[in-house]
Design a protein around this motif. Structure first.
Motif, mmCIF file in Angstrom:
data_model
loop_
_atom_site.group_PDB
_atom_site.id
_atom_site.type_symbol
_atom_site.label_atom_id
_atom_site.label_comp_id
_atom_site.label_asym_id
_atom_site.label_seq_id
_atom_site.Cartn_x
_atom_site.Cartn_y
_atom_site.Cartn_z
ATOM 1 N N LYS A 197 34.702 10.713 13.205
ATOM 2 C CA LYS A 197 33.565 9.819 13.437
ATOM 3 C C LYS A 197 32.807 10.212 14.708
ATOM 4 O O LYS A 197 31.579 10.256 14.724
ATOM 5 C CB LYS A 197 34.044 8.374 13.538
ATOM 6 N N LEU A 198 33.539 10.504 15.786
ATOM 7 C CA LEU A 198 32.893 10.904 17.035
ATOM 8 C C LEU A 198 32.075 12.185 16.857
ATOM 9 O O LEU A 198 30.962 12.296 17.374
ATOM 10 C CB LEU A 198 33.931 11.119 18.138
ATOM 11 N N LEU A 199 32.633 13.146 16.126
ATOM 12 C CA LEU A 199 31.946 14.427 15.928
ATOM 13 C C LEU A 199 30.931 14.379 14.791
ATOM 14 O O LEU A 199 30.058 15.235 14.711
ATOM 15 C CB LEU A 199 32.960 15.543 15.662
ATOM 16 N N GLY A 200 31.053 13.403 13.899
ATOM 17 C CA GLY A 200 30.152 13.309 12.753
ATOM 18 C C GLY A 200 30.405 14.404 11.730
ATOM 19 O O GLY A 200 29.458 14.944 11.160
ATOM 20 N N ASP B 212 27.654 16.113 22.337
ATOM 21 C CA ASP B 212 26.953 15.650 21.141
ATOM 22 C C ASP B 212 25.742 16.541 20.869
ATOM 23 O O ASP B 212 24.760 16.506 21.606
ATOM 24 C CB ASP B 212 26.513 14.201 21.339
ATOM 25 N N HIS B 213 25.820 17.324 19.802
ATOM 26 C CA HIS B 213 24.728 18.255 19.498
ATOM 27 C C HIS B 213 23.462 17.525 19.048
ATOM 28 O O HIS B 213 22.365 18.037 19.183
ATOM 29 C CB HIS B 213 25.151 19.279 18.440
ATOM 30 N N ARG B 214 23.606 16.305 18.531
ATOM 31 C CA ARG B 214 22.437 15.569 18.038
ATOM 32 C C ARG B 214 21.544 15.129 19.186
ATOM 33 O O ARG B 214 20.325 15.118 19.071
ATOM 34 C CB ARG B 214 22.886 14.361 17.209
ATOM 35 N N THR B 215 22.141 14.751 20.314
ATOM 36 C CA THR B 215 21.376 14.278 21.470
ATOM 37 C C THR B 215 21.340 15.299 22.597
ATOM 38 O O THR B 215 20.612 15.110 23.569
ATOM 39 C CB THR B 215 21.980 12.980 22.024
ATOM 40 N N GLU B 216 22.168 16.352 22.475
ATOM 41 C CA GLU B 216 22.334 17.378 23.508
ATOM 42 C C GLU B 216 22.851 16.774 24.807
ATOM 43 O O GLU B 216 22.581 17.278 25.895
ATOM 44 C CB GLU B 216 21.036 18.169 23.725
ATOM 45 N N ASN B 217 23.627 15.691 24.704
ATOM 46 C CA ASN B 217 24.198 15.017 25.869
ATOM 47 C C ASN B 217 25.701 15.217 25.931
ATOM 48 O O ASN B 217 26.351 15.422 24.904
ATOM 49 C CB ASN B 217 23.903 13.511 25.828
ATOM 50 N N VAL B 218 26.226 15.096 27.137
ATOM 51 C CA VAL B 218 27.661 15.147 27.384
ATOM 52 C C VAL B 218 28.038 13.809 28.001
ATOM 53 O O VAL B 218 27.505 13.428 29.043
ATOM 54 C CB VAL B 218 28.009 16.303 28.349
ATOM 55 N N THR B 219 28.953 13.069 27.333
ATOM 56 C CA THR B 219 29.300 11.734 27.802
ATOM 57 C C THR B 219 30.803 11.483 27.669
ATOM 58 O O THR B 219 31.441 11.979 26.744
ATOM 59 C CB THR B 219 28.568 10.646 26.994
ATOM 60 N N LEU C 127 28.535 26.413 12.132
ATOM 61 C CA LEU C 127 27.653 27.530 11.761
ATOM 62 C C LEU C 127 27.340 27.503 10.272
ATOM 63 O O LEU C 127 26.216 27.786 9.856
ATOM 64 C CB LEU C 127 28.274 28.865 12.156
ATOM 65 N N LEU C 128 28.322 27.160 9.450
ATOM 66 C CA LEU C 128 28.110 27.085 8.009
ATOM 67 C C LEU C 128 27.028 26.051 7.674
ATOM 68 O O LEU C 128 26.178 26.275 6.822
ATOM 69 C CB LEU C 128 29.419 26.742 7.302
ATOM 70 N N ASP C 129 27.077 24.928 8.383
ATOM 71 C CA ASP C 129 26.069 23.870 8.181
ATOM 72 C C ASP C 129 24.773 24.144 8.938
ATOM 73 O O ASP C 129 23.870 23.329 8.936
ATOM 74 C CB ASP C 129 26.632 22.514 8.612
ATOM 75 N N ARG C 130 24.737 25.300 9.609
ATOM 76 C CA ARG C 130 23.536 25.768 10.308
ATOM 77 C C ARG C 130 23.058 24.789 11.378
ATOM 78 O O ARG C 130 21.884 24.467 11.486
ATOM 79 C CB ARG C 130 22.439 26.101 9.315
ATOM 80 N N ARG C 131 24.009 24.319 12.180
ATOM 81 C CA ARG C 131 23.647 23.456 13.304
ATOM 82 C C ARG C 131 22.754 24.268 14.235
ATOM 83 O O ARG C 131 23.026 25.420 14.522
ATOM 84 C CB ARG C 131 24.885 23.006 14.064
ATOM 85 N N THR C 132 21.689 23.669 14.695
ATOM 86 C CA THR C 132 20.753 24.408 15.543
ATOM 87 C C THR C 132 21.080 24.277 17.028
ATOM 88 O O THR C 132 20.493 24.969 17.841
ATOM 89 C CB THR C 132 19.303 23.938 15.293
#
Length: 111
Positions: free
Chosen positions: A31-34, A11-18, A56-61
């Protein structure tokens, strides 16, 4: 598609792996990936990672680098690791001691 009790969400939003439950459905995956658009990256013969096709297109940081037995997969945004058996979901069977996961931070030139 066959249901898969457990998948691994990066999850890139929380930087967690679950671990998460994944039923093999596209709507659940989105839904899981958003995300709206999904791409697939092969980790090995028995595992794939579904990723944000527009990360990358959406410029995820943030994103992830996943290395397993010398094969490295990098992606921006979130990802979902699942087992794969001839295009169908299957249980994850990899050796987690051989798995290396790093959080990636992306910077864009015009920032």
């Amino acid at each position: 598609m066959m249901a898969n009790e457990t998948a691994v969400l990066f999850d890139h939003r929380t930087e967690n792996v679950t671990p998460v439950t994944y039923d093999g459905e596209l709507d659940t995956l989105r839904k899981l990936l958003g995300v709206k658009y999904v791409d697939l990256m092969r980790l090995d013969d028995s595992h794939v990672i579904f990723v944000d096709d527009e990360g990358l297109l959406d410029r995820r940081t943030t994103g992830f680098a996943v290395t397993y037995k010398g094969r490295k997969v990098e992606f921006a945004g979130s990802g979902l690791l699942v087992g794969d058996s001839y295009g169908q979901n299957a249980p994850i069977s990899l050796d987690f001691s051989d798995l290396k996961i790093d959080v990636l931070n992306f910077r864009y030139e015009d920032e």
